[in-house]
Write a protein that holds these residues in place. Structure first.
Motif, mmCIF file in Angstrom:
data_model
loop_
_atom_site.group_PDB
_atom_site.id
_atom_site.type_symbol
_atom_site.label_atom_id
_atom_site.label_comp_id
_atom_site.label_asym_id
_atom_site.label_seq_id
_atom_site.Cartn_x
_atom_site.Cartn_y
_atom_site.Cartn_z
ATOM 1 N N ARG A 46 0.858 -1.177 0.000
ATOM 2 C CA ARG A 46 0.000 0.000 0.000
ATOM 3 C C ARG A 46 0.898 1.232 0.000
ATOM 4 N NH1 ARG A 46 -2.854 -3.280 -1.311
ATOM 5 N NH2 ARG A 46 -4.856 -3.986 -0.487
ATOM 6 N N ASP A 47 0.363 2.322 -0.524
ATOM 7 C CA ASP A 47 1.140 3.560 -0.493
ATOM 8 C C ASP A 47 1.420 3.946 0.963
ATOM 9 O OD1 ASP A 47 0.914 3.540 -3.196
ATOM 10 O OD2 ASP A 47 -0.577 5.150 -3.326
ATOM 11 N N ASN A 48 2.547 4.607 1.165
ATOM 12 C CA ASN A 48 2.931 5.009 2.526
ATOM 13 C C ASN A 48 3.541 6.405 2.470
ATOM 14 O OD1 ASN A 48 3.372 4.745 5.292
ATOM 15 N ND2 ASN A 48 5.396 3.818 5.016
ATOM 16 N N PRO A 49 2.798 7.370 1.896
ATOM 17 C CA PRO A 49 3.407 8.682 1.631
ATOM 18 C C PRO A 49 3.602 9.499 2.906
ATOM 19 C CG PRO A 49 1.074 8.781 1.173
ATOM 20 C CD PRO A 49 1.379 7.344 1.537
ATOM 21 N N LYS A 50 4.632 10.351 2.882
ATOM 22 C CA LYS A 50 4.755 11.382 3.913
ATOM 23 C C LYS A 50 4.154 12.623 3.279
ATOM 24 C CE LYS A 50 7.949 13.634 7.085
ATOM 25 N NZ LYS A 50 9.354 13.782 7.536
ATOM 26 N N PHE A 53 -2.651 11.634 1.805
ATOM 27 C CA PHE A 53 -2.987 10.212 1.755
ATOM 28 C C PHE A 53 -4.507 10.084 1.787
ATOM 29 C CE2 PHE A 53 -2.863 5.908 4.091
ATOM 30 C CZ PHE A 53 -2.520 5.205 2.945
ATOM 31 N N ARG A 71 -5.842 13.066 4.167
ATOM 32 C CA ARG A 71 -5.136 13.593 5.335
ATOM 33 C C ARG A 71 -3.657 13.705 4.992
ATOM 34 N NH1 ARG A 71 -2.673 10.849 9.736
ATOM 35 N NH2 ARG A 71 -3.311 8.933 8.672
ATOM 36 N N THR A 73 -0.144 13.012 6.185
ATOM 37 C CA THR A 73 0.471 12.179 7.230
ATOM 38 C C THR A 73 1.675 12.862 7.878
ATOM 39 O OG1 THR A 73 1.897 11.050 5.645
ATOM 40 C CG2 THR A 73 -0.248 10.032 6.109
ATOM 41 N N ALA A 74 2.144 13.970 7.283
ATOM 42 C CA ALA A 74 3.265 14.688 7.896
ATOM 43 C C ALA A 74 2.779 15.652 8.972
ATOM 44 C CB ALA A 74 4.065 15.442 6.836
ATOM 45 N N THR A 75 1.527 16.097 8.863
ATOM 46 C CA THR A 75 1.013 17.091 9.798
ATOM 47 C C THR A 75 -0.257 16.632 10.515
ATOM 48 O OG1 THR A 75 -0.402 18.097 8.118
ATOM 49 C CG2 THR A 75 1.835 18.967 8.314
ATOM 50 N N ASN A 76 -0.876 15.559 10.027
ATOM 51 C CA ASN A 76 -2.181 15.053 10.484
ATOM 52 C C ASN A 76 -3.347 15.961 10.104
ATOM 53 O OD1 ASN A 76 -1.407 12.601 11.472
ATOM 54 N ND2 ASN A 76 -1.255 13.248 13.610
ATOM 55 N N LEU B 246 5.387 -1.444 3.501
ATOM 56 C CA LEU B 246 5.434 -0.842 4.831
ATOM 57 C C LEU B 246 4.301 0.147 5.024
ATOM 58 C CD1 LEU B 246 9.222 0.143 4.924
ATOM 59 C CD2 LEU B 246 8.191 -1.948 5.832
ATOM 60 N N GLN B 247 3.861 0.281 6.269
ATOM 61 C CA GLN B 247 2.973 1.372 6.662
ATOM 62 C C GLN B 247 3.596 2.000 7.904
ATOM 63 O OE1 GLN B 247 -0.731 1.788 4.984
ATOM 64 N NE2 GLN B 247 1.069 1.433 3.705
ATOM 65 N N ASN B 294 -1.952 5.676 9.760
ATOM 66 C CA ASN B 294 -0.619 6.017 9.274
ATOM 67 C C ASN B 294 -0.281 7.447 9.673
ATOM 68 O OD1 ASN B 294 -1.156 3.676 7.886
ATOM 69 N ND2 ASN B 294 -0.125 4.354 6.019
ATOM 70 N N SER B 295 0.952 7.674 10.091
ATOM 71 C CA SER B 295 1.389 9.033 10.347
ATOM 72 C C SER B 295 2.901 9.085 10.484
ATOM 73 C CB SER B 295 0.741 9.585 11.613
ATOM 74 O OG SER B 295 1.147 10.931 11.821
ATOM 75 N N TYR B 296 3.474 10.185 10.052
ATOM 76 C CA TYR B 296 4.898 10.433 10.228
ATOM 77 C C TYR B 296 5.146 11.416 11.370
ATOM 78 C CZ TYR B 296 6.084 7.965 5.913
ATOM 79 O OH TYR B 296 6.276 6.999 4.948
ATOM 80 N N ARG B 297 4.094 11.711 12.124
ATOM 81 C CA ARG B 297 4.227 12.602 13.272
ATOM 82 C C ARG B 297 4.722 11.780 14.461
ATOM 83 N NH1 ARG B 297 3.630 17.729 14.142
ATOM 84 N NH2 ARG B 297 1.869 17.676 15.567
#
Lengths: 92, 408
Positions: A46-50, A53, A71, A73-76, B246-247, B294-297
């Motif tokens: 699955r995609d996992n972008p920063k 999404f 959303r 995913t870098a800032t929520n 990955l997630q 999912n989150s990079y935070r």
């Protein structure tokens, strides 16, 4: 804690929702026609972008309906909420 | 159980020199966390490859290496996992001597609690599987659990009664920062360049072969590039067009204020979902499952912490008046089978070590050893061969959701 606006119930706490991962992943029309690589890609990747999404959520503690969100995913930050079947909104 | 140390060791002023990047290296390691530093050390020590740069976008070991709950164990179910984690544990047992640096490695054992008949069956099975693989493991009754860890509640009247536990006496904890610093110092002494505040922004690929990295401090050519970027693995592998299964999720942990020593071991519970140990200084260290989205935070949601505390109180009524002092999060890269991905990629000379998800710290020396071998020889080490990227195509998954002990 995210504040998620259910299209039917309005803004509610994240704790009321169940996460469903990436949106717009269609089941292959003809799985038997796929190579192992193609099937693996559908099953496990699955995609996992920063960044932006498109993802699925279900309001399990409320109306129990599924819907989609875009959303970051870098800032929520939640940029868009839309119903299943609608195309992914273009975020500018 | 080791006695607590009388004093913590003094730190020398400088453990490594922060280097200016050269224009080219034999090996560039992307990610200066535990795995990257251990890989650099074993590349130099075991393979004589010292023209190595470790690139870190922040400061060394400031990511998940600074954020984990420091638990070390090898009681995984499958042969493949037992192989690499037990290799790691054997290295842990001699690591302080090898690195010439105190790591406060304390083999105080780990209890994995069982709360249902199904838990009991799975746990007993795992004990048997561990023993067949030469991993120390015992099945304990609730009364024996109480002997090992007197503060665990074993009354049958609680919602999730303790029906028993697996016990690995050789498991334990280590001081995570010292582990990173020990590896960094030892690798730097052997000639490895530690390059901090250097973010990788691209990978150069020519004719299917990686030739270097682009960074915020300029381009760096490399004969080989080894990724060890944990939660950001998808991002860096994506620069070369390599997709990984990955997630990325936040994983939270917390500590209490300093308390007198009450907790002599490590306790993990899948069903009520908390894991607890007491650090040398006295704070209770607790972790739980990942945040679902999912989150990079590097922060998570409060309801996860709330449920975790409820679980902790159920198991340890004595914690009722302790306070949560600090909570934090790291970004972990989770795979579909809760096992890591270590090995070659479709791009030549580009190697990947990722997918350790919630359990990477305990593997640090083991994966460093095996990944260094993989990078140095261009062939997977036998212990990480089962964890190749192509297992998702062949279907030879290593499903460790049970023994991973952290909800995914």
């Amino acid at each position: 804690m995210l504040l998620i606006s259910c299209p039917w119930c309005g803004p509610r706490d994240e704790a009321e929702f169940h996460y469903g991962g990436q949106a717009h992943v269609a089941h292959p029309e003809d799985p038997a026609a796929l190579s192992d690589e193609e099937w693996a890609r559908y099953l496990f990747f699955r995609d996992n972008p920063k960044g932006l999404f498109a993802e699925r959520w279900s309001h399990t503690a409320g109306c129990r309906r599924w819907f989609n969100i875009v959303r970051d995913t870098a800032t929520n930050e939640i940029h868009a909420v839309y119903r299943v079947g609608e195309p992914r909104p273009v975020i500018t | 159980m080791n006695p607590l140390p009388d004093h913590l060791p003094d730190h020398p002023d400088r453990l490594w020199r922060s280097a200016e990047p050269k224009r080219s290296y034999d090996v560039v390691i992307v990610g200066g966390g535990g795995h990257g530093l251990a890989t650099a050390y074993y590349l130099a020590r075991n393979h004589g490859i010292t023209d190595v740069a470790v690139l870190e976008r922040g400061w060394l070991a400031g990511g998940n290496m600074a954020r984990n709950t420091t638990i070390i164990r090898s009681n995984y179910l499958w042969d493949e996992s037992a192989g690499i984690y037990e290799h790691a544990l054997k290295l842990w047992e001699g690591l302080e001597e090898d690195l010439g640096y105190p790591l406060l490695f304390s083999q105080r054992g780990v209890l994995n609690l069982a709360h249902s008949p199904q838990d009991v069956r799975e746990s007993v099975r795992r004990v048997n599987a561990n023993r067949l693989n030469g991993v120390d493991a015992e099945w304990l009754t609730p009364e024996q659990v109480k002997e090992v860890c007197p503060i665990v509640e074993i009354s049958p009247d609680v919602r999730y009664p303790v029906l028993g536990a697996t016990f690995q006496p050789r498991a334990g904890i280590a001081k995570h920062d010292y582990v990173a610093w020990g590896f960094a110092r030892a690798a730097a002494d052997l000639g490895v360049d530690m390059i901090e505040h250097c973010e990788v922004t691209g990978l150069d690929v020519r004719d299917g072969r990686v030739t270097g990295v682009r960074t915020t401090r300029g381009p760096i050519a490399a004969k080989k590039v080894a990724l060890a970027a944990a939660g950001h693995s998808s991002v860096v592998a994506g620069f070369a067009g390599v997709a990984l299964p990955l997630q990325s999720h936040p994983l939270q942990a917390l500590v209490s204020e300093l308390l007198e020593p009450v907790h002599p071991t490590v306790v993990m519970s899948n069903a009520v979902h908390v894991y607890v140990s007491q650090a040398h200084k006295g704070e209770l260290v607790m972790g739980a499952g990942i945040d679902a989205a999912n989150s990079y935070r590097q922060r998570g949601a409060f309801h996860i912490i709330e449920r975790q505390m409820a679980a902790a109180l159920e198991l340890f009524p004595i914690f009722a008046r302790a306070h949560v002092l600090r909570t934090w999060g790291g970004v972990v890269d989770v795979t579909p089978d809760a096992s890591p991905v270590v090995g070659l990629t479709p791009v030549e000379d580009l190697y990947v070590n990722c997918g350790w998800g919630t359990g990477g710290f305990k593997a640090t020396p083991g994966v460093g050893w095996c990944y260094a071998h993989t990078v140095a020889t261009g062939e997977p080490h036998p212990l990480n061969a089962p964890f190749s990227l192509d297992r998702f195509t062949t279907g030879r998954l290593v499903d460790e959701h049970g023994a991973a002990a952290v909800a995914h």
